[in-house]
Design an enzyme around this catalytic site. Structure first.
Site, PDB file in Angstrom:
ATOM      1  CG  HIS A  86      -2.096  -9.117   4.391  1.00 50.97           C
ATOM      2  ND1 HIS A  86      -1.715  -8.680   2.847  1.00 50.97           N
ATOM      3  CD2 HIS A  86      -0.289  -9.190   4.530  1.00 50.97           C
ATOM      4  CE1 HIS A  86       0.184  -8.763   3.072  1.00 50.97           C
ATOM      5  NE2 HIS A  86       0.326  -9.096   3.883  1.00 50.97           N
ATOM      6  CE1 TYR A  97      -2.752 -10.361  -0.603  1.00 54.26           C
ATOM      7  CE2 TYR A  97      -4.764  -8.865  -0.781  1.00 54.26           C
ATOM      8  CZ  TYR A  97      -3.936  -9.076   0.320  1.00 54.26           C
ATOM      9  OH  TYR A  97      -3.288  -8.618   1.530  1.00 54.26           O
ATOM     10  CB  CYS A 133      -0.443   0.439   0.908  1.00 52.22           C
ATOM     11  SG  CYS A 133      -2.242  -1.012   1.559  1.00 52.22           S
ATOM     12  CG  ASP A 180       3.797  -9.688   5.760  1.00 51.71           C
ATOM     13  OD1 ASP A 180       5.014 -10.122   5.385  1.00 51.71           O
ATOM     14  OD2 ASP A 180       2.821  -9.286   3.826  1.00 51.71           O
TER      15      ASP A 180
END
Ligand code: ADP
Ligand code: SF4
Length: 710
Positions: free
Chosen positions: A173, A170, A31, A266
């Site tokens: 997360h 994806y 991000c 992460d």
């Protein structure tokens, strides 16, 4: 200089399905806070990574449909064709520098509340959204599953059209519907998409196959997978289903990008983890697939990178934060300039940008996010046209960065520091538990300055107004820092609390200077934290580690609540609990005797007393502006002394983050000898209509209404 042959392996090209990465440096999706609302900023940010030598440069997650709406977060979007110009601008800038462009397609499932689109979030089973919004996701039926597959497919086709070379599916997360389907925790279905491992895997596999079919044989298919959630058996584990998933789909994608989930696991900070901290969880992956593997772990040392490749753990060195702190990291290794690498300190100020919905900032790299709007390059600053010499006073982050960047511009700089070491607050803070890497803020700048012949550095040089007037340098910058206040004034108490000094009082500065030895009185130490970021909890940790009884009082409901933005809040609170620190939330200070402290509930005003031998108030800081005020009082003498400007920088102007001090010093150097216009925004603003501008989008409501009634 030429590259050290030891690092040659990092510059080998690696094939990813139909495309080839020119080296092993891979900027994984991260991000930036720039997303769809600041498309020029985003494009220039990613372009800079490519320019700095990252062979693959990824976007942040790209929402594929309005049922995946992370507003107010500012991610990439691929809801329809209207999103293509912004993303094409990204791929163009990446390609311009010879790198591959990757995009991470996401449907966020139950992770979103769809605050903007107001659509119902989708999940494998009925579930409450994992934001605090009072919103529930509904269980997807077969029509929804068919929709989801089509949305992914359409997004993949659009991504290809926007010029991406690598298209990600994806499941990481805990933010992706595909991970939600994989997870026993989220998936209670009894149809062919739930229950057994094969069933929970089904949607992930189908979407990978659909994506492969959509993108054809010119783009690569990448997978980002959370191989461990650090939740033990209630989550995916690298010995259990994490491994089973990779084994089952081993050869299906062209690349495996593997990591820990959730984001706080992460992107662990240096306070809680070492370089390479993901290796124990991801090292199995290469043993079950022949496809290239990328992983992260805050790698900043080329030796660690080489080791991870040679030991067969990774094929690509994945990086988000190291590429933010130094977009030129690969180039510097390639050119044999390893000492020039601006190493990430692992503080996660970068993640706080995304978490507060603004473009990211970085402690080490003041230029990040400013590539487009201010035209700042991380490595290049134009020489000053007619440089006049500068005197910088204070060798903390602000003074060091100002001096470094001015010297780079060709300005003759003298940097004076009162103390016997460089670094100011970072020199002190890096001695606190877990913050050793913060010393890199100082080390990099001192290292760079030591190579500049036009920079003179003076330690043990406390300067007075007399000294400054006597030296008569045309431009003076005062970066004398700030001191913690001891009167309790902060967010909760806006007026001084006279009763604080009824018993022993130790300032955070005394602890920073002398460690736990600053506390000389017996009895429990109470840390009252009204600052709410890291320093209160680190000081509590410092004291608790010496075996002292420590009580942590905060007007907030959690320890260090702002550290949620740096993804650390849970770990901070856990650490204090594990160290035996007593935590008392939601309390303000109400009174004090020698060995008792009176607290009052921030909601009800109800009071209680606790034992307190020593109080450490962590509330706010005051600028150390003695020198500034002395000089200002003698402004009439400046011209005769040859002084043209005196400017305050960093904490001396307004106490703030280390990142803000570095930025302030950098800003000073960039605009040196310029007048500036105080009435205008000092940066370009995005004209989103230009990028997204179809007439339909800009149509006034009256026109739309007319059309609707025809
Ligand atoms: P910032 O974060 O803004 O860089 P710091 O507090 O980290 O601020 O650093 C300020 C530095 O300025 C400290 O190292 C301090 O010793 C130094 N300093 C303060 N006053 C003077 C002075 N009069 N002359 C020289 N150095 C000073
Ligand atoms: Fe690293 Fe901190 Fe910069 Fe993030 S903000 S890239 S963690 S130095």
């Amino acid at each position: 200089m030429s590259r050290d042959p030891r690092f040659d392996i990092l510059f080998e090209p690696v094939k990813i399905g139909p495309v080839t990465a020119r080296n092993r440096f891979y900027q994984v999706p991260h991000c930036s806070g720039m997303g769809y609302r600041y498309p020029n900023a985003e494009a220039h940010l990613r372009g800079m990574k490519a320019e700095g030598g990252w062979a693959v440069v990824s976007t942040q997650e790209a929402e594929i449909h309005p049922t995946s709406d992370l507003t107010p977060a500012n991610e990439a979007r691929l809801w329809d064709e209207g999103d293509l110009p912004a993303l094409s601008a990204v791929t163009e800038r990446i390609h311009h520098h010879g790198s591959l462009a990757a995009i991470q397609l996401v449907h966020n499932g139950l992770h979103v509340a769809n605050r903007f689109s107001r659509m119902i979030p989708l999940a494998p089973s009925h579930a409450i959204s994992d934001s605090l919004d009072p919103v529930q996701a509904r269980a997807m039926d077969k029509t929804d599953i068919a929709d989801m597959r089509r949305w992914y497919r359409n997004a993949a086709l659009r991504a290809k059209k926007a010029g991406f070379d690598i298209i990600y599916v994806y499941a990481g997360h805990d933010m992706s519907v595909l991970q939600h389907f994989l997870s026993r925790r989220h998936n209670d279905r009894s149809d062919e998409y739930g229950g057994s491992f094969e069933n929970r895997l089904r949607l992930f596999r189908e979407i990978m196959e659909d994506t492969r079919e959509a993108i054809g044989d010119t783009c690569a298919l990448a997978v980002r997978l959370a191989v461990d959630e650090l939740m033990g058996p209630s989550g995916i584990t690298s010995e259990g289903e994490g491994k089973d998933i990779v084994s089952a789909l081993a050869e299906l994608p062209d690349l495996w990008d593997v990591n820990l989930s959730d984001w706080s696991n992460d992107s662990q900070t240096a306070r809680f983890s070492e370089e390479g901290y993901q290796e124990p969880y991801i090292r199995f992956v290469k043993s079950v697939t022949t496809k290239p593997v990328v992983g992260v772990g805050r790698y900043t040392s080329p030796d660690s990178m080489v080791r991870a490749i040679r030991q067969g753990i990774l094929d690509f060195i994945g990086a988000a934060r190291p590429s933010i702190a130094d977009p030129y990291l690969p180039k510097k290794i390639e050119e044999g300039r390893v000492d020039d690498i601006r190493e990430c300190i692992g503080c996660n100020i970068c993640t706080s940008g995304d978490n507060t919905n603004v473009p990211m900032r970085c402690t080490q790299n003041p230029t990040i996010g400013e590539e487009w709007r201010k035209g700042w390059h991380p490595e290049i600053i134009a020489s000053s046209p007619a440089p006049e010499p500068a005197l910088i006073i204070g060798g903390g982050p602000a003074g060091l960065e100002a001096a470094r960047a001015l010297a780079q511009r060709g300005v003759d700089v003298a940097l004076a520091e009162a103390g016997g070491e460089w670094g100011g607050r970072v020199a002190r803070e890096c001695r606190l538990p877990g913050l050793a890497t913060w010393g890199r803020v100082r080390d990099w700048r001192v290292g760079q300055l030591s190579t500049q012949v036009n920079a003179q550095l003076y330690l043990h040089s406390p300067l007075s107004a007399d000294d400054v007037l006597q030296y008569g340098m045309p431009h003076v910058a005062i970066a004398t820092g700030a001191r913690w206040r001891c009167d309790g004034v902060g967010r909760t108490h806006r007026q001084p609390l006279d009763f604080l000094s009824e018993g022993a009082l130790v300032s955070p500065d005394a602890l920073l200077a002398n460690g736990a030895a600053a506390v000389s009185v017996d009895g429990p130490v109470v840390v009252f934290d009204d600052d709410c970021f890291y320093i209160g909890s680190v000081l509590a940790e410092l004291l608790a580690r010496t075996g002292r009884a420590v009580t942590f009082v905060t007007p907030e409901s959690q320890v260090s609540p702002w550290s949620k933005n740096t993804l650390e809040q849970g770990r901070v609170q856990r650490r204090l609990i594990e160290l035996g620190v007593e935590i008392i939330p939601a309390m303000a200070l109400a009174g004090r005797t020698k060995d008792r402290l009176e607290l009052s509930c921030v909601y009800s005003g109800k009071t209680r007393q606790i034992a307190c031998g020593t109080l450490v108030p962590v509330s706010a800081r005051l600028p150390d502006e003695t020198l500034w005020l002395d000089l200002k009082a003698r402004e009439a003498e400046w011209a005769d002394a040859g002084i043209k400007t005196v400017t305050r920088l960093g904490d001396c102007l307004a106490p703030g983050l280390i990142a803000a001090a570095v930025y302030s010093g950098h800003q000073y150097a960039r605009t040196y000898q310029e007048q500036g216009d105080r009435d205008r925004a000092p940066f370009l603003r995005e004209d989103i209509a230009m990028l997204y501008g179809t007439s339909a989008r800009l149509e006034p409501a009256s026109v739309r209404q007319e059309k609707a009634t025809v």
